[in-house]
Structures are given as C-alpha cells and as structure tokens.
Design an enzyme around this catalytic site. Structure first.
Site, PDB file in Angstrom:
ATOM      1  N   GLY A 349       0.637  -0.840  -0.205  1.00  0.00           N
ATOM      2  CA  GLY A 349      -0.488  -0.124   0.272  1.00  0.00           C
ATOM      3  C   GLY A 349       0.946   0.709  -0.621  1.00  0.00           C
ATOM      4  N   GLY A 352       0.268   8.551   3.372  1.00  0.00           N
ATOM      5  CA  GLY A 352       1.122   9.631   3.150  1.00  0.00           C
ATOM      6  C   GLY A 352       2.595   9.435   3.107  1.00  0.00           C
ATOM      7  N   GLY A 354       5.247   7.704   2.336  1.00  0.00           N
ATOM      8  CA  GLY A 354       5.609   7.259   1.498  1.00  0.00           C
ATOM      9  C   GLY A 354       5.113   4.876   1.194  1.00  0.00           C
ATOM     10  N   LYS A 370       8.273   0.099   5.298  1.00  0.00           N
ATOM     11  CA  LYS A 370       8.301   2.055   4.770  1.00  0.00           C
ATOM     12  C   LYS A 370       8.927   2.097   4.118  1.00  0.00           C
ATOM     13  CE  LYS A 370       5.354   4.754   6.654  1.00  0.00           C
ATOM     14  NZ  LYS A 370       4.672   5.415   7.895  1.00  0.00           N
ATOM     15  N   ASP A 467      -2.285  10.292  15.356  1.00  0.00           N
ATOM     16  CA  ASP A 467      -3.058   9.533  14.124  1.00  0.00           C
ATOM     17  C   ASP A 467      -3.731   8.703  14.029  1.00  0.00           C
ATOM     18  OD1 ASP A 467      -4.077  10.347  11.142  1.00  0.00           O
ATOM     19  OD2 ASP A 467      -2.157   9.701   9.922  1.00  0.00           O
TER      20      ASP A 467
END
Ligand SMILES: *[C@@H]1O[C@H](CO)[C@@H](O)[C@H](O)[C@H]1NC(C)=O
Ligand SMILES: *[C@@H]1O[C@H](CO)[C@@H](O)[C@H](O)[C@H]1NC(C)=O
Ligand SMILES: *[C@@H]1O[C@H](CO)[C@@H](O)[C@H](O)[C@H]1NC(C)=O
Ligand SMILES: *[C@@H]1O[C@H](CO)[C@@H](O)[C@H](O)[C@H]1NC(C)=O
Ligand SMILES: *[C@@H]1O[C@H](CO)[C@@H](O)[C@H](O)[C@H]1NC(C)=O
Ligand SMILES: *[C@@H]1O[C@H](CO)[C@@H](O)[C@H](O)[C@H]1NC(C)=O
Ligand SMILES: *[C@@H]1O[C@H](CO)[C@@H](O)[C@H](O)[C@H]1NC(C)=O
Ligand SMILES: *[C@@H]1O[C@H](CO)[C@@H](O)[C@H](O)[C@H]1NC(C)=O
Length: 669
Positions: A349, A352, A354, A370, A467
């Site tokens: 996926g 935001g 990377g 990631k 977040d």
C-alpha cells in the site's frame, strides 16, 4: 671541449641512474601483488554454512551499484548471527571504473585466498577489501593491524628527505581527516630544504571514520614509517581503516586529487596562496569555532532553561533512547533484495509518507518495509522519532518494529508483517466485514484501548499518537489489533499534559476540534479519535459517510439516534442479531463519551478501560459531540477539502482507504 664532455658524462649518468631507478622499481612490490591477511581471527565457516552463502551473495553484487562512485563500498548481508559485513576502499585517485574492476578482482580472490576464514583483509595496489562477522562501519578497527612495504631505493639526502616527508605527512593527515563523510583522502608533495628532492605522498581513511578516528589511524600509520621505510625513497603503511604511501615520483593521478604542495619552512616568504590557505584556513576555523563556543556558552548561561525550544528537549531525549533501543540496522541492499527491488507485486500500500512493501528476510520471516518518500517532507528528525519511539514501545497491541535503514538518502522502516492488513480494509468492505463478528470487533476495541493506555500511561515515555484511525490499526492472524504508524507521535515529558503544537498532523474526521481549530494537543486527542473508531467499528461506516441530508456524518448520526433512543440504528446490520446487544450499546455509549466536544469531559484511556471491562458501572450521560453546529461543520468542511487538494496523489496505507488522507505540514491558522 671539456664542457661537452661534462655534459655528455652528466647525460650518461642521468640515463644510468634512470635505468637504476627502473630496475629498483621492478624489484619493489609488483603493483598487482595481492596481500591477503587471513589470520585476523574470529573463527571459520564451513562451505555449507549460512555465513558462506551470505558472503557469496554479498560479494557477488558488491560493486553492482554503479552510482556509488566515491570509492567506498560498505554493505552487509544476512541475519544475525550469520551477518557478513564487508567494506571496500579504493585509492582516492582511481576512477570509478578502475575501482570497481579492482574490487571485483578482490571479491573473487579473497574468499579463495582465505578460504573458510570469517574475517579477512586484502590489500591490492589500488584497493582494499575486507569482510567480517562483526560490523566495522564507523569503527576504527584493530589499531595494531599493519602491513608495511618499502621501496628499497635509499634516499640521497636521507635527513632532508625524512624531514620533507614528516612535513608532508602531517599536512596530508589533517587534510584527509577533514575530508567529510564521502571521501577522506589527501595527496601532495613536499620539497627538501636544499637538496632539491621532492617526496610525493597520499594518505587516506575509510570515510565512515570520524575526523578524530581518521586522525588517530593516520598518526598510528605515520608512526610505522620509520620501522619499515627509514631512509627509503618510498613506502606504504596499510591499516584496516587507513593507509598512506609515499614515493619520490608522483605515483597518483593529480587530476583526480588536487595535490597539496608543502614547502620547506625557510621558503616561508615564497608561500604560494595554496599554502597560505592551508595554514590560514585552520586558524580562521579555530577562531570562528572559539567564537561560536563562547557565544553558545554565553547564550546558555543567559537563557533560562524553559526558553530552550521544546524541540531540543525532544531531540535530546531521542538521542538518549536510541543507544538502548535494540533494533537492527539493515543495509539498503538487503532490503532491496527482500522486497524484490520494491516491486509492485510486493507493494502492500501507499501511505502519506511513502509506500509499504512486503519482504521476506533470509530466515523466512515476513516483514513490512515502509519506504519513506524523499519528498514526503519528513526530515531525519521525524524519521528517527518514529524509529526510536516504536523500538522503545513494546506492547502486544502495537506493531513491532524490527529495524530500519538510513543510507544514502533512503529511509526505510522494517515492521513485523501482519497478514490480515488493516482494519479499514476489512471493516468498510461489505464482503470482508462479514468476517468481523461482534466478538472480534469487541476484541479490537479492547485491544486498541489497551494500546492507547500503554501510550498514555504505562510506557515510560508519554506518547500521543495523534493519527489514530482505522487504517492505522493492523490485524494479526488472530485478528488482534496492533496500532501502527507512530511517526507523528510526539514525546511528552512526564509533567506535561498539554502542549501547543506548531504542526497539525492527523486525519480529518478523526481529529478533535481543539486540535484542528487551535492546534491544542493532549491525550484527549487520541481519546477523541478512539471514540470515532469505536463508532466506526460498531456501525461499519466511515466517519465521513453520508447518512441523510440532515446529518453531518457518523458522529452526528450516532448522536441523534442515541438521543432519540434509536441506538440500534447505529449498529451494523451484520451485528443486529447478535445476542450481545447490551454490550454493543455500552460501547456506543463509551464512544459518544469519547467524542464529546469539550476535551475535559472526555474520559481518560484508563477510565475507558474500566468502562469497557465492567458491565455494572453506570456511565455518565454524554454531552454533544464536536462538529455538530453548522458553523463548525463548515469550517471543517472547508479546511478538509483544501487539505485533500494539497495532498493530492497521496493515498493511504491500504488502498481500501484511499479517500482518507494524512495531512502534515499544515500550520493552524
Ligand atoms: C570478533 O567478534 C566479536 C563478536 O562478534 C567482536 O566483539 C570482536 O571484536 C571480534 N574480534 C575481532 C578481532 O574482530
Ligand atoms: C546481483 O546482480 C545481478 C545483476 O544486477 C542480479 O541479476 C542478481 O539477482 C543479483 N543478485 C543478488 C544476490 O543480489
Ligand atoms: C547507489 O548508490 C547511490 C549513491 O551512493 C544511491 O543514491 C543509490 O540509491 C544506490 N542505488 C541502489 C540501487 O542501491
Ligand atoms: C583485474 O583482473 C583483470 C584480469 O586478471 C586485470 O586485467 C585487471 O587489470 C585487474 N584490475 C585491477 C584494477 O587490478
Ligand atoms: C591468492 O590467490 C591468487 C589466485 O588464486 C594466487 O595467485 C595468489 O598467489 C594467492 N595469494 C596468496 C598470498 O595466497
Ligand atoms: C594479519 O593480521 C594479524 C592481526 O592483525 C597479525 O597478527 C598478523 O601478523 C597478520 N598476518 C600477516 C600475514 O600479515
Ligand atoms: C556504510 O557506512 C556509512 C557511514 O559512512 C554508514 O552510515 C552505513 O550504515 C554503512 N552501511 C551499512 C550497510 O551499514
Ligand atoms: C607539487 O605539487 C604542486 C601543486 O599541485 C605542483 O604544482 C608541483 O608541480 C608539484 N611538484 C612536483 C615536483 O611535482
């Protein structure tokens, strides 16, 4: 007549001496002679061992990165305890092509010359290769290790020659050490006082050393010169991390390294600008340095402690942490290999910051990598923030961080891989959400609450996630939730409960009003997001879903129905027949308490934990959730659409949630 004879005689003499020099130069070490040292230590490996495989893999592609052209290659490969570390250093004046050719020859020879030795070192004329079972990067390895060769020709005026050599080496040492993190090399020449000889030299360190380490290494090498090369015109001293060479001819390529000319002291008046620069720059540097130090001390004494910016305090705390965090530093090539060169088929996926890729380590362990985009606006500090927080925070409801990679501008974070992807992937898909019965959803709610409680109260650092959202909740094989993406979390020192942040980081719809409107950041921010999450889990609807023309999204819809006694309208139809209706209604109640407009009214995560586990405790009546008034809603909607536009192209961790956007760098107005 006599003049002609003398001239002819001198010419003959010079010719003969050239012949002599040529012959002695042939007597010295043949330039391509290989000097392996296989007795450094640290054991042996067998041909069937993982170490052997790792070594072969590592060396077979050692110079394959053709953009690395500063003559230093350092890589590692394989998993502990079979990791192989290797580094290759070319002489500072060779071109990248020659460097790769030399290292390729070396990678072929060394395992052969030193078969089955875990640690080995090879010196070629133009390059050095070494490998080891322990990391060498940034370490001044094995100060006693030394190779030395001399050029057997004697210097004509040995005292003057030695004097010129000493002066040359001091200058080269300082300049090489000063060379920055890509290259640490210096070359130059030095003339004798009166005998008209010139000595040419080159000194070099592996660029991973600090200036001080390089200086130490070269001091050590220089001290070896008298032992090998007293009164000789040439010599070399080779150490693991540094080496030097001098000759009476210019043996290096002066077009690649700008040579430094060192003149004898008596010629001080004739100093050319270069020498003046060589001397003056350090003087100026020292003066500026002293000035800066005094200014710093002055300011520090003058300024009260509180005036030091919050960010400094954070950075200090972070620096203290990484020393103790046990995380693996992967090298970029290993990661590249495990993710099949970041292939699309391995892509899990896009977030935001990377893309996320699936990888498989040498030992078969699956990982999520990631890869932070270079233009993500996330600096080194944010990166370290994420790495160190996650490494430090360990809890069964948090995603485990295994390691990271910070190499040549690439920033990668390696997490454990969770096969069931993220909560939003399952929850908001009509087919997949059928697998989420109430027991599972309740387990997810409780697990996330535990993770947050750990953040807020149980971990040694007080952390606000900032977040929290469905796409940041990953699920393991048993559908246990694990909170991910701590990148935006901020450290809180123990006595602080609220701070005004200068950056808004989060996702609209999950962000509490005081944060969106005033940038106020407290733990109640996460409580709010958690409330939104509970209502999403129970309703199976995203918080920004449109329910009917009279409601402004999920919170409004839930609040209105709750107040009118129609709580069951909120519940996902898939759960309606569940016999846990009371438990579901209680969770809705808790969710509404969490999203109350006034932060003070919201419960702490500790109370949320108690409310969720006790069935008898009576709960307070919730007040109105945030963002119900038309005015506030329109503020939200305006800023939301603007933010969406400004972060166009960014998609979330898992594609299923591509319409949710993480927003950073948005200053509160
Ligand atoms: C041998 O390996 C150990 C641990 O792997 C390390 O601490 C030690 O420094 C190594 N010795 C040498 C000579 O490299
Ligand atoms: C080494 O590089 C070659 C060509 O670039 C590639 O085909 C091969 O898969 C690589 N092998 C490893 C182990 O990285
Ligand atoms: C090769 O090295 C360069 C510079 O050192 C780096 O920027 C680049 O990402 C590397 N490329 C690969 C494929 O490793
Ligand atoms: C590497 O080996 C090849 C063949 O033995 C030789 O031609 C070449 O000069 C060597 N390269 C270096 C830089 O020594
Ligand atoms: C290293 O291996 C090469 C190639 O097999 C051989 O020519 C050389 O003599 C060996 N050197 C030493 C010191 O073993
Ligand atoms: C190899 O290095 C070791 C340890 O640094 C040293 O003791 C030994 O003498 C060296 N061997 C050779 C052949 O230079
Ligand atoms: C290579 O050296 C640099 C320092 O020059 C270091 O930051 C990096 O981690 C090293 N590479 C690997 C694979 O560890
Ligand atoms: C010494 O280096 C300087 C500076 O590059 C150069 O101009 C000069 O020709 C060199 N001297 C000799 C004898 O090569």
């Amino acid at each position: 007549m006599t003049r002609i004879t003398v001239t002819i005689f001198l010419a003959l003499l010079s010719f003969l001496s050239h012949l002599l020099i040529l012959s002695t130069q042939q007597e010295q070490q043949h330039p391509d002679t290989v000097h392996p040292n296989c007795s450094i230590g640290n054991g042996t490996y067998t041909d069937t061992s993982p170490y052997h495989n790792n070594l072969i893999t590592l060396l077979s592609n050692f110079t394959s990165n053709t953009t690395d052209d500063y003559g230093f290659y350092n890589y590692s490969y394989g998993q502990n305890p079979d990791t192989v570390y290797a580094s290759g250093l070319c002489r500072g004046d060779v071109t990248p092509d020659v460097c790769r050719s030399c290292l390729n020859n070396a990678t072929r020879l060394l395992p052969h010359n030193c078969s089955n030795q875990k640690e080995a070192f090879l010196y070629y004329d133009l390059c050095i290769l070494q490998y080891s079972s322990s990391s060498m990067f940034g370490i001044y390895v094995d100060p006693d290790f030394s190779y030395a060769f001399n050029n057997p020709e004697k210097a004509a005026d040995a005292d003057q020659y030695t004097d010129a050599l000493d002066r040359l080496m001091k200058v080269l040492k300082t300049n090489a050490a000063d060379g920055g993190s890509d290259r640490k090399v210096a070359a130059g020449n030095s003339s004798t006082l009166s005998s008209g000889q010139t000595v040419h030299g080159l000194a070099q360190c592996t660029p991973d050393l600090t200036e001080q380490q390089c200086d130490d290494c070269l001091v050590n090498a220089i001290s070896g010169i008298p032992l090998c090369c007293q009164n000789k015109v040439g010599g070399r001293v080779i150490k693991r991390n540094c080496n030097l060479r001098f000759e009476k001819v210019q043996f290096y390529n002066p077009t690649v390294i700008d040579p430094i000319q060192v003149l004898p002291p008596s010629q001080g008046n004739n100093f050319k600008s270069r020498n003046i620069i060589v001397i003056i720059i350090p003087i100026i540097a020292v003066a500026v340095f002293l000035l800066l130090i005094s200014i710093f001390i002055f300011l520090k004494m003058k300024k009260p402690k509180e005036a030091i910016q919050n960010s400094f305090v954070e950075a200090d705390q972070l620096d203290g942490e990484i020393k103790h965090a046990e995380i693996i530093q992967f090298d970029f090539d290993t990661i590249k290999l495990t993710t099949d060169n970041f292939s699309d088929s391995n892509k899990l996926g896009q977030g935001g910051f990377g893309a996320v890729y699936k990888g498989e380590l040498y030992n078969g362990e699956e990982v999520a990598v990631k890869r932070l985009s270079r233009d993500s606006g996330q600096g080194d500090r944010e990166f370290k923030n994420e790495v160190m927080l996650v490494a430090k925070l360990q809890h069964r409801n948090l995603v485990r961080l295994l390691g990271f990679c910070l190499e040549r501008g690439e920033r990668l974070v390696v997490y454990e891989y969770l096969p069931n992807k993220s909560l939003d992937f399952l929850l908001f898909d009509p087919d997949r959400s059928a697998h989420l019965n109430w027991a599972t959803r309740h387990q997810i709610i409780v697990g996330v609450a535990r993770g947050l409680l750990y953040f807020h109260e149980d971990s040694r650092l007080r952390v606000i996630h900032r977040d929290l959202k469905a796409s940041n909740i990953l699920l393991d094989g048993e559908l246990n939730p694990k909170i991910s993406d701590f990148g935006m979390a901020r450290l809180f020192s123990a006595d602080q409960t609220q701070s005004n942040t200068n950056r808004i980081v989060g996702t609209y719809g999950y962000m509490a009003p005081e944060y969106v409107l005033h940038g106020q950041c407290s733990m109640k921010l996460d409580v709010y997001s958690f409330g939104v999450l509970i209502l999403e889990i129970i309703s199976g609807k995203k918080n920004n879903s449109i329910f009917n023309e009279n409601s402004y999204g999920l919170l409004d819809f839930a609040w209105q129905n709750w107040r009118q006694g129609n709580g069951s309208n909120i519940i996902d139809p898939l759960l309606i027949n569940s016999d846990s209706r009371n438990e579901i209604m209680r969770c809705i109640h808790v969710g509404l308490l969490c999203v109350q407009e006034n932060a003070i009214d919201r419960p702490t995560m500790a109370s949320v934990g108690v409310m969720l586990s006790s069935h008898s405790l009576s709960l307070p009546v919730p007040s109105k959730p945030a963002f119900l008034m038309n005015s506030t809603s329109s503020i939200l909607k305006d800023s939301s659409s603007e933010a969406t536009r400004s972060s166009e192209g960014r998609r979330n961790y898992v594609q299923a949630s591509s319409n949710e956007v993480s927003i950073t760098n948005l200053s509160p107005r």
